[in-house]
Every structure is written in structure tokens, then in C-alpha cells.
Design an enzyme around this catalytic site. Structure first.
Site, PDB file in Angstrom:
ATOM      1  N   ASP A 128      -9.766   8.951  11.238  1.00  0.00           N
ATOM      2  CA  ASP A 128     -10.750   9.861  11.822  1.00  0.00           C
ATOM      3  C   ASP A 128     -11.513   9.064  12.884  1.00  0.00           C
ATOM      4  OD1 ASP A 128     -12.539   8.298  10.409  1.00  0.00           O
ATOM      5  OD2 ASP A 128     -13.456   9.948   9.303  1.00  0.00           O
TER       6      ASP A 128
ATOM      7  N   HIS B  22       1.977  -3.419  -8.285  1.00  0.00           N
ATOM      8  CA  HIS B  22       1.770  -2.645  -9.513  1.00  0.00           C
ATOM      9  C   HIS B  22       1.849  -1.131  -9.308  1.00  0.00           C
ATOM     10  CE1 HIS B  22      -0.546  -6.038 -11.826  1.00  0.00           C
ATOM     11  NE2 HIS B  22       0.582  -6.462 -11.288  1.00  0.00           N
TER      12      HIS B  22
ATOM     13  N   ARG C 103       7.412  -2.469 -16.244  1.00  0.00           N
ATOM     14  CA  ARG C 103       6.378  -1.683 -16.908  1.00  0.00           C
ATOM     15  C   ARG C 103       5.552  -0.868 -15.905  1.00  0.00           C
ATOM     16  NH1 ARG C 103       4.404  -6.715 -16.169  1.00  0.00           N
ATOM     17  NH2 ARG C 103       2.201  -7.006 -15.668  1.00  0.00           N
ATOM     18  N   HIS C 104       5.513  -1.332 -14.667  1.00  0.00           N
ATOM     19  CA  HIS C 104       4.739  -0.606 -13.652  1.00  0.00           C
ATOM     20  C   HIS C 104       5.428   0.699 -13.257  1.00  0.00           C
ATOM     21  CE1 HIS C 104       2.120  -3.979 -13.509  1.00  0.00           C
ATOM     22  NE2 HIS C 104       3.104  -4.788 -13.182  1.00  0.00           N
TER      23      HIS C 104
ATOM     24  N   THR D 117     -15.258   5.071   4.835  1.00  0.00           N
ATOM     25  CA  THR D 117     -15.204   4.424   3.518  1.00  0.00           C
ATOM     26  C   THR D 117     -13.782   4.301   2.978  1.00  0.00           C
ATOM     27  OG1 THR D 117     -15.294   6.505   2.306  1.00  0.00           O
ATOM     28  CG2 THR D 117     -17.420   5.483   2.874  1.00  0.00           C
TER      29      THR D 117
ATOM     30  N   CYS E 125     -10.589   5.625   7.453  1.00  0.00           N
ATOM     31  CA  CYS E 125     -11.806   6.376   7.767  1.00  0.00           C
ATOM     32  C   CYS E 125     -12.990   5.448   7.482  1.00  0.00           C
ATOM     33  CB  CYS E 125     -11.882   7.712   7.025  1.00  0.00           C
ATOM     34  SG  CYS E 125     -12.043   7.623   5.242  1.00  0.00           S
TER      35      CYS E 125
HETATM   36  C1  RB5 Z   1     -17.328  10.130   8.673  1.00  0.00           C
HETATM   37  O1  RB5 Z   1     -18.681  10.022   8.987  1.00  0.00           O
HETATM   38  C2  RB5 Z   1     -17.083   9.670   7.242  1.00  0.00           C
HETATM   39  O2  RB5 Z   1     -17.610  10.569   6.336  1.00  0.00           O
HETATM   40  C3  RB5 Z   1     -15.604   9.463   7.005  1.00  0.00           C
HETATM   41  O3  RB5 Z   1     -15.098   8.548   7.921  1.00  0.00           O
HETATM   42  C4  RB5 Z   1     -15.197   8.923   5.635  1.00  0.00           C
HETATM   43  O4  RB5 Z   1     -15.971   7.816   5.274  1.00  0.00           O
HETATM   44  C5  RB5 Z   1     -15.058   9.903   4.567  1.00  0.00           C
HETATM   45  O5  RB5 Z   1     -14.645   9.598   3.448  1.00  0.00           O
END
Ligand code: RB5
Length: 141
Positions: free
Chosen positions: A8, A97, A131-132, A66, A64
């Protein structure tokens, strides 16, 4: 090796840096986004995950802010094992794994050099099986 990649707006810069850094070793197929203009991450994660899920031996990279939105979306697709990674040790483990077929990175929380190490490790580490495999077989509902 062909790698599908998408992000994104929050992951756009890192996506471009990865293509630049690894472009001579990997053939990237870029699923967008193509600027830092605000977009919705599920639009990109769904497109890439659908392609990975239906193409044998295909791997993808999603980025993205996070990493969580991309991972949550991609993992809705049967056959997708998208792993969120913030260190090279985790990159190795999600291959060994979990036989991850999509690498997900949190662009806003890792330095570029760490992202490069994660990418290299992910694509040079093999699934251990055994096992994985049994555990992976239990993932799908
Ligand atoms: C965008 O601001 C942010 O929400 C997106 O990049 C991401 O972290 C969502 O999980």
C-alpha cells in the site's frame, strides 16, 4: 525466480527499494501500488494472494505499515501461508517451519537494511517438512 510484490502507500518506498536492490537476481511482477497516494491494502493483498494461491511454486511479498493488514487479508485465501516478519531469524523460521509462500513486512517498523536481510533469508531458506508438514496440513479449516 519470479516474485510477485505489492504494497500500500505505507510500503511503497520499501517495495521500490527491494526491486532496486534485488532486481538483478529476481524477476519482480509488481501488483502495485505505484505511488505514495493513500490506498486500501486489501485491494492489493487480495490480487497478489489469489495469484500465488493458484500458481504452483509461486512466492509473493506484501508490505504495508505494520504488515498486519496485508497478512490478515492474504491469509483469507486457501493455500496461502503469509508470515509477518521483522527479523531475519523469523524469516528463516517461517520458511523452515511454516512453508510460508508470502513474506509480509512492516515498512514503518523495520530499517531498510533489515528488510533486505529478511528478503534474502526468506528466499534462501527451504521448508524442513516432517512434523512441520503435519502441522501445516492442520491449518486449513
Ligand atoms: C495505512 O495507514 C496502514 O493502516 C496500513 O499500511 C497497514 O499498517 C495496515 O495494516
Amino acid at each position: 525466480m519470479k516474485v510477485l510484490i505489492a504494497s500500500d502507500h505505507a510500503g511503497y518506498e520499501l517495495k521500490e527499494q527491494l526491486k532496486e536492490r534485488f532486481g538483478s537476481e529476481f524477476e519482480f511482477e509488481d501488483y502495485g501500488t505505484h505511488s505514495t497516494e493513500s490506498v486500501d491494502y486489501p485491494d492489493f493483498a487480495h490480487k497478489l494472494a489469489a495469484q500465488v494461491a493458484t500458481t504452483p511454486n509461486q512466492y509473493g511479498v506484501l508490505i504495508c505499515g505494520t504488515g498486519n493488514g496485508m497478512a490478515m487479508t492474504a491469509n483469507k485465501h486457501a493455500g496461502i501461508r503469509a508470515g509477518l516478519c521483522w527479523s531475519k531469524e523469523i524469516a528463516a523460521l517461517i520458511r523452515q517451519h511454516n512453508n510460508a509462500n508470502i513474506l509480509v513486512m512492516p515498512a514503518r517498523f523495520i530499517p531498510t537494511e533489515t528488510a533486505f536481510e529478511i528478503f534474502s533469508t526468506f528466499f534462501s531458506t527451504e521448508f524442513e517438512g516432517g512434523r512441520h508438514q503435519r502441522r501445516i496440513d492442520k491449518i486449513n479449516l
